[in-house]
Scaffold this active site. Structure first.
Site, PDB file in Angstrom:
ATOM      1  N   GLY A  71      25.917  19.719  52.363  1.00 35.77           N
ATOM      2  CA  GLY A  71      27.082  18.901  52.675  1.00 35.77           C
ATOM      3  C   GLY A  71      26.788  17.416  52.807  1.00 35.77           C
ATOM      4  O   GLY A  71      27.713  16.614  52.840  1.00 35.77           O
ATOM      5  N   CYS A  88      50.424  37.123  32.701  1.00 33.39           N
ATOM      6  CA  CYS A  88      49.606  38.322  32.935  1.00 33.39           C
ATOM      7  C   CYS A  88      50.005  39.065  34.218  1.00 33.39           C
ATOM      8  O   CYS A  88      49.436  40.105  34.530  1.00 33.39           O
ATOM      9  CB  CYS A  88      48.124  37.978  32.957  1.00 33.39           C
ATOM     10  N   CYS A 103      43.142  34.932  32.960  1.00 35.77           N
ATOM     11  CA  CYS A 103      44.432  35.350  32.405  1.00 35.77           C
ATOM     12  C   CYS A 103      44.213  36.141  31.106  1.00 35.77           C
ATOM     13  O   CYS A 103      44.813  37.203  30.905  1.00 35.77           O
ATOM     14  CB  CYS A 103      45.295  34.121  32.134  1.00 35.77           C
TER      15      CYS A 103
END
Lengths: 210, 307
Positions: free
Chosen positions: B40, B252, B280
């Protein structure tokens, strides 16, 4: 030039570095990256045709060639610092400046764990720039998982058992103190013959052997 | 008349593997190792000018170039899709400069470079996810001075960020930040997850893959190792909520995925479809069909055939 003179030049020339500098450095980096990202796991180095001068190991040398250059002050343990063949080899291939004080080093190369100074003597970074710290490349004989100290923290799902040999008696105690400094601290990459493992400062260490 | 400048062969083989010179790669690799060791934390690095404009993912490209090897399989996505401009341009860049194999299949990729999405499919430990980051500093719009934000990170002084989220609640009744939603990494650093929709934030937590972030213009690299705690900032009485969609994907039929809005005509008709094009396609191949899942042209063909 006589053959004798040519032979003596070759005798004094540093041993070659990577046979394929671009791809060898890439594969060694990936191993080092995975070692840091998954502390306490053992990363295999693919076959490297490296012939570094003794006492440097193939894996430790590969790390130095991969990560060091004129931007990275390098600290050598006392034995290595006294070894001109080793220094010439590293200077020729990386141009890394050698430093006397561990606190000034970006990288530290330690061939003999007995020669490892207190971990606190290396640069731990500053609170605003914790990245300005030393990474220790520590040559060891053996890396093992499933025994030894327990590691927890980023990169480890639950916990990981890990041991290296040889280690000086106070080593793990010092590593524990080092991880308490987080986000400051040093990171350690262990290098056995053809294997790497890492313990970054973010790993919490417990279960020290008596 | 002779040509003063002869045509030059500028094909890929004249570049070093992955475009960057070796010294640059070493510098980036060192920054990546530091980023992984301090999850981070934004590691400064000497970002190079790349043969594409800032804002096109120069940071992500440099990180990928430093990591990629000749055996890698690269997937490049832009807003979840493999076939939008940015993805196509950057994929071709790596094909030309490295010759590595590429894929659109999330599970086949060893490196996935992304602009602003995390694939729907769960990533595995052998994969690396590289994010393109425009503004890496989550506190930048609250405090413009780098010297100050650096101090704030050093002192873990993140009150300002909570004030910002609180002001959202005071103004709108809920935390209105929908993308680049700030996260706390391993309980220490507040981090900008890049402009991914907040829908993707929970995927970052305990992800098995290594996540690397590159910001080229701002010259920062940061990282999240696998299995790291990533928590979206929130309040006890206003907990973090994932975006919900009222309808499934129009093509879909997938639910609980991130959807893009597509305007269909001038009458305000619209549909919502998967932002992750590979996900998809996989579902379509498996036989899932949404409300608008049939191609009108296919329908014509069937009618013609029937006639």
């Amino acid at each position: 030039m006589s053959t004798q003179a040519t032979a003596s030049i070759f005798a004094r020339a540093p041993a070659p570095g990577f046979s394929d500098p671009v791809h060898n450095a890439q594969s060694v980096f990936r191993a080092a990256m995975n070692a840091m990202a998954q502390p306490g796991t053992i990363q295999q180095l693919s076959d490297l045709a490296l012939t570094p001068p003794a006492p440097l190991s193939v894996s430790a040398t590969a790390l130095v060639l991969t990560l060091c250059d004129y931007d990275t002050p390098l600290w050598l343990d006392a034995d290595l610092a006294a070894n001109d063949v080793v220094k010439n080899y590293i200077r020729f291939h990386t141009a890394a400046p050698f430093v006397e004080s561990p606190a000034e080093a970006s990288f530290a190369l330690v061939a003999n764990t007995k020669r490892l100074p207190a971990i606190a003597s290396f640069a731990a970074g500053t609170s605003e720039y914790p990245d300005r710290s030393t990474t220790i490349i520590l040559m060891v004989e053996d890396l093992k998982t499933g025994q030894g100290v327990t590691l927890q923290g980023p990169g480890i799902k639950t916990e990981k058992q890990f041991s290296v040999s040889p280690t000086p008696p106070v080593f793990w105690q010092q590593m524990q103190d080092n991880s308490r400094l987080f986000p400051l601290g040093v990171d350690v990459i262990f290098a056995s013959d053809h294997q790497l493992a890492g313990i970054p400062r973010s790993s919490q260490i417990s279960g020290l052997e008596a | 008349m002779t040509n003063l400048i002869e045509a030059q062969d500028i094909s890929g083989e004249h570049y070093n593997f992955a475009y960057l010179d070796e010294q640059t790669k070493r510098m980036i690799r060192r920054a990546i190792l530091k980023g992984i060791a301090i999850p981070g934390y934004q590691v400064p690095f000497a970002a190079r000018e790349m043969p594409m404009p800032y804002g096109w993912g120069t940071g992500g490209v440099q990180v990928t170039a430093a990591v990629i090897g000749k055996d890698d399989c690269l997937k490049m996505i832009d807003q979840g899709s493999d076939d939008t401009t940015n993805a196509v341009a950057l994929r071709n860049f790596f094909v030309e400069t490295t010759g590595v194999g590429t894929t659109t299949k999330t599970k086949d990729a060893s490196i996935i470079q992304t602009r602003h999405r995390i694939p729907e499919e769960t990533l595995t430990k052998d994969q690396v996810l590289v994010y393109q980051v425009p503004i890496p500093e989550p506190l930048r719009f609250l405090e413009p001075r780098e010297t100050e934000t650096r101090k704030m990170h050093a002192l873990e002084e993140y009150g300002l960020m909570h004030v910002k989220l609180y002001e959202d609640i005071a103004k709108f009744g809920h935390i209105a930040t929908a993308y680049a939603y700030p996260v706390m990494v391993q309980g220490r650093y507040v981090m900008d997850p890049s402009p991914t929709p907040k829908f993707d934030n929970p995927k970052m937590d305990q992800m098995e893959a290594l996540q690397l972030f590159g910001a080229g213009r701002e010259k920062r690299i940061y990282a999240i190792p696998p299995h790291t705690n990533v928590v979206s900032l929130d309040f006890e009485d206003h907990p973090f909520e994932v975006t919900k969609f009222e309808q499934p994907c129009a093509i879909c039929g997938a639910e609980n995925v991130y959807l893009d809005e597509v305007i269909l005509d001038n009458d305000g008709n619209r549909m919502f479809v998967c932002s992750d094009s590979d996900f998809c396609e996989d579902r379509r191949a498996a036989g899932h069909v949404g409300l608008l899942g049939t191609n009108p042209l296919d329908a014509d063909k069937t009618t013609e055939e029937a006639e």
